[in-house]
Design a protein around this motif. Structure first.
Motif, PDB file in Angstrom:
ATOM      1  N   TYR A  39       0.591  -1.069   0.061  1.00  0.00           N
ATOM      2  CA  TYR A  39      -0.229  -0.371   0.241  1.00  0.00           C
ATOM      3  C   TYR A  39       0.606   1.338  -0.289  1.00  0.00           C
ATOM      4  CZ  TYR A  39      -4.012   3.476   1.150  1.00  0.00           C
ATOM      5  OH  TYR A  39      -4.401   4.059   0.426  1.00  0.00           O
ATOM      6  N   GLU A  40       1.119   2.159  -1.223  1.00  0.00           N
ATOM      7  CA  GLU A  40       1.443   3.330  -1.257  1.00  0.00           C
ATOM      8  C   GLU A  40       1.492   3.614  -2.259  1.00  0.00           C
ATOM      9  OE1 GLU A  40       5.429   1.669  -2.474  1.00  0.00           O
ATOM     10  OE2 GLU A  40       5.508   0.292  -4.013  1.00  0.00           O
ATOM     11  N   ARG A  41       2.111   5.139  -2.629  1.00  0.00           N
ATOM     12  CA  ARG A  41       1.351   5.844  -3.481  1.00  0.00           C
ATOM     13  C   ARG A  41       1.592   5.520  -5.114  1.00  0.00           C
ATOM     14  NH1 ARG A  41       3.019  10.995  -5.647  1.00  0.00           N
ATOM     15  NH2 ARG A  41       4.909  10.963  -5.160  1.00  0.00           N
ATOM     16  N   PRO A  42       0.534   5.293  -5.467  1.00  0.00           N
ATOM     17  CA  PRO A  42       1.096   4.667  -7.052  1.00  0.00           C
ATOM     18  C   PRO A  42       1.166   6.348  -7.499  1.00  0.00           C
ATOM     19  CG  PRO A  42      -1.298   4.666  -6.332  1.00  0.00           C
ATOM     20  CD  PRO A  42      -0.933   5.293  -5.155  1.00  0.00           C
ATOM     21  N   GLN A  43       2.429   5.514  -8.387  1.00  0.00           N
ATOM     22  CA  GLN A  43       2.715   6.622  -9.569  1.00  0.00           C
ATOM     23  C   GLN A  43       3.331   5.498 -11.196  1.00  0.00           C
ATOM     24  OE1 GLN A  43       7.316   8.139  -7.896  1.00  0.00           O
ATOM     25  NE2 GLN A  43       6.151   7.048  -5.940  1.00  0.00           N
ATOM     26  N   ALA A  44       4.015   6.602 -11.489  1.00  0.00           N
ATOM     27  CA  ALA A  44       4.916   6.244 -13.100  1.00  0.00           C
ATOM     28  C   ALA A  44       5.835   5.177 -12.616  1.00  0.00           C
ATOM     29  CB  ALA A  44       5.759   6.573 -13.659  1.00  0.00           C
ATOM     30  N   GLY A  45       5.259   3.454 -12.650  1.00  0.00           N
ATOM     31  CA  GLY A  45       6.126   2.293 -12.492  1.00  0.00           C
ATOM     32  C   GLY A  45       6.053   1.471 -11.233  1.00  0.00           C
ATOM     33  N   ARG A  46       5.117   2.338 -10.816  1.00  0.00           N
ATOM     34  CA  ARG A  46       4.805   1.187  -9.165  1.00  0.00           C
ATOM     35  C   ARG A  46       3.523   1.749  -8.910  1.00  0.00           C
ATOM     36  NH1 ARG A  46       8.380   4.470  -4.510  1.00  0.00           N
ATOM     37  NH2 ARG A  46       9.683   2.653  -5.697  1.00  0.00           N
ATOM     38  N   PHE A  47       3.348   0.325  -8.527  1.00  0.00           N
ATOM     39  CA  PHE A  47       1.844  -0.069  -8.346  1.00  0.00           C
ATOM     40  C   PHE A  47       1.653  -1.090  -6.224  1.00  0.00           C
ATOM     41  CE2 PHE A  47       2.977  -0.279 -12.820  1.00  0.00           C
ATOM     42  CZ  PHE A  47       1.108   0.240 -13.429  1.00  0.00           C
ATOM     43  N   ARG A  48       0.624  -1.205  -6.525  1.00  0.00           N
ATOM     44  CA  ARG A  48      -0.088  -1.237  -5.660  1.00  0.00           C
ATOM     45  C   ARG A  48       0.074  -2.966  -5.330  1.00  0.00           C
ATOM     46  NH1 ARG A  48      -4.851   2.708  -2.686  1.00  0.00           N
ATOM     47  NH2 ARG A  48      -2.868   4.220  -1.871  1.00  0.00           N
ATOM     48  N   GLN A  49      -0.319  -3.302  -6.532  1.00  0.00           N
ATOM     49  CA  GLN A  49      -0.252  -4.531  -7.101  1.00  0.00           C
ATOM     50  C   GLN A  49       0.922  -5.103  -8.014  1.00  0.00           C
ATOM     51  OE1 GLN A  49      -3.228  -7.914  -7.403  1.00  0.00           O
ATOM     52  NE2 GLN A  49      -1.965  -8.874  -9.139  1.00  0.00           N
ATOM     53  N   PHE A  50       2.199  -6.180  -7.751  1.00  0.00           N
ATOM     54  CA  PHE A  50       2.881  -5.565  -8.961  1.00  0.00           C
ATOM     55  C   PHE A  50       3.376  -7.148  -8.677  1.00  0.00           C
ATOM     56  CE2 PHE A  50       5.058  -4.189  -5.163  1.00  0.00           C
ATOM     57  CZ  PHE A  50       6.160  -5.338  -5.312  1.00  0.00           C
ATOM     58  N   VAL A  51       4.538  -7.032  -9.781  1.00  0.00           N
ATOM     59  CA  VAL A  51       4.686  -8.502 -10.191  1.00  0.00           C
ATOM     60  C   VAL A  51       6.302  -8.098 -10.123  1.00  0.00           C
ATOM     61  CG1 VAL A  51       5.023 -10.504 -11.717  1.00  0.00           C
ATOM     62  CG2 VAL A  51       2.863  -8.995 -12.052  1.00  0.00           C
ATOM     63  N   GLN A  52       6.783  -9.678  -9.293  1.00  0.00           N
ATOM     64  CA  GLN A  52       8.022  -9.371  -8.969  1.00  0.00           C
ATOM     65  C   GLN A  52       8.757 -11.214  -9.547  1.00  0.00           C
ATOM     66  OE1 GLN A  52      10.076 -10.035  -4.890  1.00  0.00           O
ATOM     67  NE2 GLN A  52      10.316  -7.735  -5.303  1.00  0.00           N
ATOM     68  N   PHE A  53      10.093 -10.773  -9.987  1.00  0.00           N
ATOM     69  CA  PHE A  53      10.773 -12.311  -9.889  1.00  0.00           C
ATOM     70  C   PHE A  53      12.308 -11.914  -9.409  1.00  0.00           C
ATOM     71  CE2 PHE A  53      14.635 -13.063 -12.518  1.00  0.00           C
ATOM     72  CZ  PHE A  53      14.247 -14.827 -12.624  1.00  0.00           C
ATOM     73  N   GLY A  54      12.681 -12.626  -8.786  1.00  0.00           N
ATOM     74  CA  GLY A  54      13.239 -12.861  -7.611  1.00  0.00           C
ATOM     75  C   GLY A  54      14.079 -14.219  -7.996  1.00  0.00           C
ATOM     76  N   VAL A  55      15.231 -14.210  -7.714  1.00  0.00           N
ATOM     77  CA  VAL A  55      16.086 -15.227  -6.887  1.00  0.00           C
ATOM     78  C   VAL A  55      16.603 -15.482  -5.957  1.00  0.00           C
ATOM     79  CG1 VAL A  55      16.945 -15.359  -9.230  1.00  0.00           C
ATOM     80  CG2 VAL A  55      18.136 -14.682  -8.141  1.00  0.00           C
ATOM     81  N   GLU A  56      17.049 -16.707  -5.311  1.00  0.00           N
ATOM     82  CA  GLU A  56      17.441 -17.007  -3.766  1.00  0.00           C
ATOM     83  C   GLU A  56      18.419 -17.857  -3.980  1.00  0.00           C
ATOM     84  OE1 GLU A  56      16.732 -14.420  -2.326  1.00  0.00           O
ATOM     85  OE2 GLU A  56      14.456 -13.459  -2.986  1.00  0.00           O
ATOM     86  N   ALA A  57      19.667 -17.882  -3.353  1.00  0.00           N
ATOM     87  CA  ALA A  57      20.566 -18.844  -3.374  1.00  0.00           C
ATOM     88  C   ALA A  57      21.135 -18.689  -1.708  1.00  0.00           C
ATOM     89  CB  ALA A  57      22.258 -18.497  -4.211  1.00  0.00           C
ATOM     90  N   LEU A  58      21.028 -20.320  -1.191  1.00  0.00           N
ATOM     91  CA  LEU A  58      20.625 -20.099   0.066  1.00  0.00           C
ATOM     92  C   LEU A  58      21.573 -21.532   0.472  1.00  0.00           C
ATOM     93  CD1 LEU A  58      17.030 -20.283   0.238  1.00  0.00           C
ATOM     94  CD2 LEU A  58      18.483 -18.826   2.214  1.00  0.00           C
ATOM     95  N   GLY A  59      22.480 -21.582   1.271  1.00  0.00           N
ATOM     96  CA  GLY A  59      23.474 -22.398   1.293  1.00  0.00           C
ATOM     97  C   GLY A  59      25.251 -22.131   1.266  1.00  0.00           C
ATOM     98  N   SER A  60      25.593 -20.780   0.552  1.00  0.00           N
ATOM     99  CA  SER A  60      26.909 -20.696   0.298  1.00  0.00           C
ATOM    100  C   SER A  60      27.270 -19.097   0.980  1.00  0.00           C
ATOM    101  CB  SER A  60      26.883 -21.096  -0.239  1.00  0.00           C
ATOM    102  OG  SER A  60      28.538 -20.311  -1.159  1.00  0.00           O
TER     103      SER A  60
END
Length: 423
Positions: A114-135
């Motif tokens: 819940y933040e102020r919507p502006q160009a390129g920023r939405f309250r629902q957005f799609v995120q791609f991410g990676v996590e490397a755990l153990g090193s």
């Protein structure tokens, strides 16, 4: 009464969704090359997961989370970011016991803030991410940064800037914390209420304040790099050495702190330098979070990852005027004349699709001219014309819309003959 879409959300319509599909496909292909496996976690989690991992003094937890109570009285939250859920799953599913270590995962899905919507920023957005755990190898820090950078490059972006910093280990951060308190305390009354609250709880977050970024004390604040102990300094130098070996350009920015409490050691952002991209230039952010696994109940396990917004990636592509190679058009359109011919095209359309062709027919009982216009709008390569006469004579005519050339096929062998002619 009309019902409108909630503020800060968007409908992604045909014509635009193809861009998303291409980006998602490229991201999955890239993760396959880097040996990151997909994980899918719930869209909502217990609120405690985020207050313990993200940090109860962060803007996300204090101001931006969509928190609600279910019918059982449990506090649940729509996920504001992806790392916490992945780490929770890593612990709960005992991935730390997997034979192959480190465990390398990626995710893609909607997040909510819940933040102020502006160009390129939405309250629902799609995120791609990676996590490397153990090193705890600095080489995997460089790998994670290189994966994000490779995705932007593969999508055609050129005006990119990578900034990195070290937040140090616990000892280094505590020394820096005390120096920040001493620096800001005499004039903290000149800062916003958020910064005043952060002075004793998390003074590092003052450096990330948007309201007071121009205050003179911000420019003279002690740098974390001045307080790195020998181990943290050696780690950071090794990360830089690996990035240089990979020929990945970067700048060191001692003011880069990131907005989440779980970061330590390496922190990084990838930004757009494209003209007209907007005031918020960050495309991607991430870093190392040794200690987070223990915070959610797991064994001591180092980790590093990043998250990037698909919306902001698309905005950067538009700013650089990058045209994506989207597949357009269909292979063939069936134009039927007369009731019997129209009925026959129902079966023929199904057979064409089963044979591997993208195909369509008329469903509005339009005249032949209107059907040709529909084929043209769909960017069809061919139009197959079937009327009562063709049906009686067991034939079908196919016209190439590129050359205008027309070919006659036997109707009962049409699929095989047409497939052979276009291969």
């Amino acid at each position: 009464m009309s019902i409108n879409i909630p503020r800060g959300t968007q409908d992604i319509l045909p014509g635009q969704v193809e861009k998303w599909q291409l980006i998602e496909e490229k991201a999955r292909e890239l993760c396959g090359k880097f040996q990151y496996k997909e994980i899918r976690t719930p869209i909502f989690e217990h609120t405690e997961l985020f207050t313990r991992s993200v940090g109860d003094t962060t803007d996300i937890v204090q101001k931006e989370m969509y928190e609600f109570e279910d019918r059982g009285g449990r506090s649940l939250t729509l996920r504001p970011e992806g790392t916490a859920g992945v780490v929770r799953s890593f612990v709960e599913q005992k991935m730390f016991g997997y034979a192959n270590q480190p465990v390398k995962l990626y995710y893609m899905g909607p997040m909510f803030r819940y933040e102020r919507p502006q160009a390129g920023r939405f309250r629902q957005f799609v995120q791609f991410g990676v996590e490397a755990l153990g090193s705890a190898d600095p080489a995997i820090d460089a790998e994670v940064i290189s994966l994000a950078y490779s995705l932007y490059q593969e999508m055609g972006l050129k005006k990119l800037k990578i900034v990195i910093n070290s937040l140090g280990d616990k000892e280094s951060r505590n020394a820096h914390r005390e120096a920040l308190i001493q620096h800001f305390q005499p004039r903290i009354g000149e800062f916003c209420s958020d910064c005043q609250n952060r002075l004793t709880t998390n003074p590092l977050r003052i450096l990330d304040c948007k309201k007071d970024r121009e205050h003179e004390l911000m420019k003279t604040a002690p740098s974390i790099l001045e307080f790195l102990n020998a181990q943290s300094q050696a780690y950071f130098e090794k990360v830089q050495q690996y990035l240089t070996a990979l020929q990945i350009p970067f700048e060191v920015d001692s003011n880069l702190v990131r907005g989440l409490d779980y970061y330590n050691h390496t922190a990084f952002e990838i930004m757009s330098d494209a003209d007209g991209f907007g005031a918020i230039t960050t495309l991607c952010g991430g870093g190392r979070y040794n200690g987070l696994v223990e915070e959610v109940g797991g064994p001591e396990t180092p980790g590093i990852g990043f998250g990037l917004s698909i919306e902001r990636l698309i905005a950067a592509l538009e700013a650089e005027k990058v045209e994506l190679p989207l597949a357009e058009g269909i292979d063939i359109y069936l134009a039927g004349l007369g009731e019997a011919a129209q009925e026959y095209t129902v079966k023929l359309l199904y057979q064409l699709r089963n044979a591997g062709f993208s195909a369509e027919r008329d469903y509005l009982n339009r005249k032949i001219k209107a059907q040709f216009k529909a084929a043209d709008r769909l960017k069809a390569k061919y139009v197959a014309i079937l009327g009562e006469n063709e049906l009686n004579e067991n034939k079908i005519n196919v016209k190439s819309l590129a050359s205008g050339e027309q070919t006659e096929y036997s109707l009962d062998q049409f699929i095989e003959q047409f497939k052979a002619s276009v291969e």
